[in-house]
Write an enzyme that holds these catalytic residues in place. Structure first.
Site, PDB file in Angstrom:
ATOM      1  N   LYS A  48     -19.586  -0.476  51.478  1.00 44.54           N
ATOM      2  CA  LYS A  48     -19.646  -1.886  51.868  1.00 44.54           C
ATOM      3  C   LYS A  48     -20.285  -2.764  50.805  1.00 44.54           C
ATOM      4  O   LYS A  48     -19.766  -3.827  50.488  1.00 44.54           O
ATOM      5  CB  LYS A  48     -20.463  -2.073  53.152  1.00 44.54           C
ATOM      6  CG  LYS A  48     -19.781  -1.612  54.408  1.00 44.54           C
ATOM      7  CD  LYS A  48     -20.524  -2.131  55.657  1.00 44.54           C
ATOM      8  CE  LYS A  48     -21.970  -1.678  55.736  1.00 44.54           C
ATOM      9  NZ  LYS A  48     -22.136  -0.209  55.916  1.00 44.54           N
ATOM     10  N   ARG A 105     -24.455  -5.782  63.879  1.00 49.61           N
ATOM     11  CA  ARG A 105     -24.372  -4.337  64.087  1.00 49.61           C
ATOM     12  C   ARG A 105     -24.567  -3.956  65.544  1.00 49.61           C
ATOM     13  O   ARG A 105     -24.465  -2.776  65.877  1.00 49.61           O
ATOM     14  CB  ARG A 105     -25.460  -3.637  63.265  1.00 49.61           C
ATOM     15  CG  ARG A 105     -24.979  -3.146  61.901  1.00 49.61           C
ATOM     16  CD  ARG A 105     -26.223  -2.826  61.092  1.00 49.61           C
ATOM     17  NE  ARG A 105     -26.097  -1.677  60.260  1.00 49.61           N
ATOM     18  CZ  ARG A 105     -26.244  -1.708  58.920  1.00 49.61           C
ATOM     19  NH1 ARG A 105     -26.437  -2.842  58.294  1.00 49.61           N
ATOM     20  NH2 ARG A 105     -26.182  -0.608  58.214  1.00 49.61           N
ATOM     21  N   ARG A 141     -26.040   9.771  46.497  1.00 50.76           N
ATOM     22  CA  ARG A 141     -26.716   8.518  46.180  1.00 50.76           C
ATOM     23  C   ARG A 141     -28.229   8.684  46.297  1.00 50.76           C
ATOM     24  O   ARG A 141     -28.990   8.100  45.521  1.00 50.76           O
ATOM     25  CB  ARG A 141     -26.237   7.410  47.124  1.00 50.76           C
ATOM     26  CG  ARG A 141     -26.769   6.056  46.759  1.00 50.76           C
ATOM     27  CD  ARG A 141     -26.184   4.950  47.631  1.00 50.76           C
ATOM     28  NE  ARG A 141     -26.820   4.878  48.924  1.00 50.76           N
ATOM     29  CZ  ARG A 141     -26.468   4.044  49.898  1.00 50.76           C
ATOM     30  NH1 ARG A 141     -25.455   3.203  49.709  1.00 50.76           N
ATOM     31  NH2 ARG A 141     -27.079   4.036  51.047  1.00 50.76           N
ATOM     32  N   ARG A 158     -33.687   6.598  47.768  1.00 49.98           N
ATOM     33  CA  ARG A 158     -34.034   5.771  48.910  1.00 49.98           C
ATOM     34  C   ARG A 158     -34.709   6.605  49.987  1.00 49.98           C
ATOM     35  O   ARG A 158     -34.308   7.720  50.283  1.00 49.98           O
ATOM     36  CB  ARG A 158     -32.775   5.121  49.499  1.00 49.98           C
ATOM     37  CG  ARG A 158     -32.393   3.859  48.795  1.00 49.98           C
ATOM     38  CD  ARG A 158     -31.056   3.314  49.255  1.00 49.98           C
ATOM     39  NE  ARG A 158     -30.898   3.279  50.707  1.00 49.98           N
ATOM     40  CZ  ARG A 158     -29.974   2.526  51.303  1.00 49.98           C
ATOM     41  NH1 ARG A 158     -29.162   1.763  50.580  1.00 49.98           N
ATOM     42  NH2 ARG A 158     -29.840   2.559  52.611  1.00 49.98           N
ATOM     43  N   ARG A 171     -28.230   7.850  60.849  1.00 47.21           N
ATOM     44  CA  ARG A 171     -27.621   6.539  60.580  1.00 47.21           C
ATOM     45  C   ARG A 171     -26.137   6.537  60.968  1.00 47.21           C
ATOM     46  O   ARG A 171     -25.623   5.544  61.470  1.00 47.21           O
ATOM     47  CB  ARG A 171     -27.807   6.150  59.107  1.00 47.21           C
ATOM     48  CG  ARG A 171     -29.264   5.856  58.753  1.00 47.21           C
ATOM     49  CD  ARG A 171     -29.449   5.654  57.264  1.00 47.21           C
ATOM     50  NE  ARG A 171     -28.944   4.371  56.845  1.00 47.21           N
ATOM     51  CZ  ARG A 171     -28.325   4.142  55.698  1.00 47.21           C
ATOM     52  NH1 ARG A 171     -28.142   5.116  54.848  1.00 47.21           N
ATOM     53  NH2 ARG A 171     -27.916   2.954  55.394  1.00 47.21           N
TER      54      ARG A 171
END
Ligand code: AMP
Length: 196
Positions: free
Chosen positions: A20, A95, A133, A139, A150
């Site tokens: 996204k 969301r 990632r 992260r 998630r």
């Protein structure tokens, strides 16, 4: 559809890891509108140790959604900025169903959303992408457990929004797998035929 078309209001949806953020920037750039990512705004607040960031971080780190009241207030402020006047692309908002209602209220000015672009992708492939990632970006919300949570939260709380927007004739579903450029092309083609 031409790049000088004004008044574009686009929502970009899709499960975590579907690309996204990358597509948001390209589409927004094409239409000359800001890409507004609630995830990015939260991360900037976490990094800046603001009150909002401190509040949001515990939810983010667990892979849960930040409460609607906090998120809605933040988006309301952001959309009131002058650069969002000619249009905007929302990346990662709304969301939840409560956020859809809130956004409807914010946009009750005669310029509703033009399109809801939904990126689709295989969830195991996404989990693999996110783990990769995590290694690159480090992260805090990219551990395997949180990544899986998630995806679940997306399926439970956000996927139902697709039907709501489909009922309004706004959904443009795009296969989000493959090369970034190929996905971008699919999005522009679909937006053009939707506008046409
Ligand atoms: P993202 O980068 O869009 O995946 O967002 C990262 C995290 O920020 C999410 O996992 C949530 O904790 C939080 N977040 C971003 N957007 C929203 C939203 N619209 N509602 C609630 N939480 C959000």
């Amino acid at each position: 559809m031409t790049s000088n078309r004004t008044g574009m209001r686009i929502i970009l949806m899709g499960p975590p890891g579907a690309g996204k953020g990358t597509q948001a920037k390209v589409i927004a750039n094409h239409f000359g509108i800001p890409a507004i990512s609630t995830g990015d705004i939260f991360r900037a607040n976490v990094a800046g140790k603001t009150e909002l960031g401190v509040e949001a971080q515990r939810y983010m780190d667990a892979g849960e959604y930040v409460p609607d009241e906090i998120t809605n207030a933040m988006v309301r402020d952001r959309l009131a900025q002058p650069d969002a006047e000619p249009g905007f692309l929302l990346d990662g908002y709304p969301r939840t169903l409560a956020q859809v209602e809130e956004l409807d209220g914010m946009l009750a000015d005669g310029h509703p959303v033009n399109a809801v672009v939904v990126l689709t992708a295989d969830s195991e492939e996404l989990i693999a992408r996110l783990l990769q990632r995590a290694q690159i970006e480090g992260r805090a919300d990219d551990t395997e457990e949180v990544i899986r949570r998630r995806q679940e939260v997306y399926t439970e709380q956000t996927a139902p929004l697709i039907e709501v927007y489909a009922g309004r004739g706004l959904v443009v579903e795009i296969d989000g797998m493959g090369e970034i450029d190929a996905v971008t092309h699919r999005i522009f083609d679909a937006l053009e035929s939707q506008a046409g």
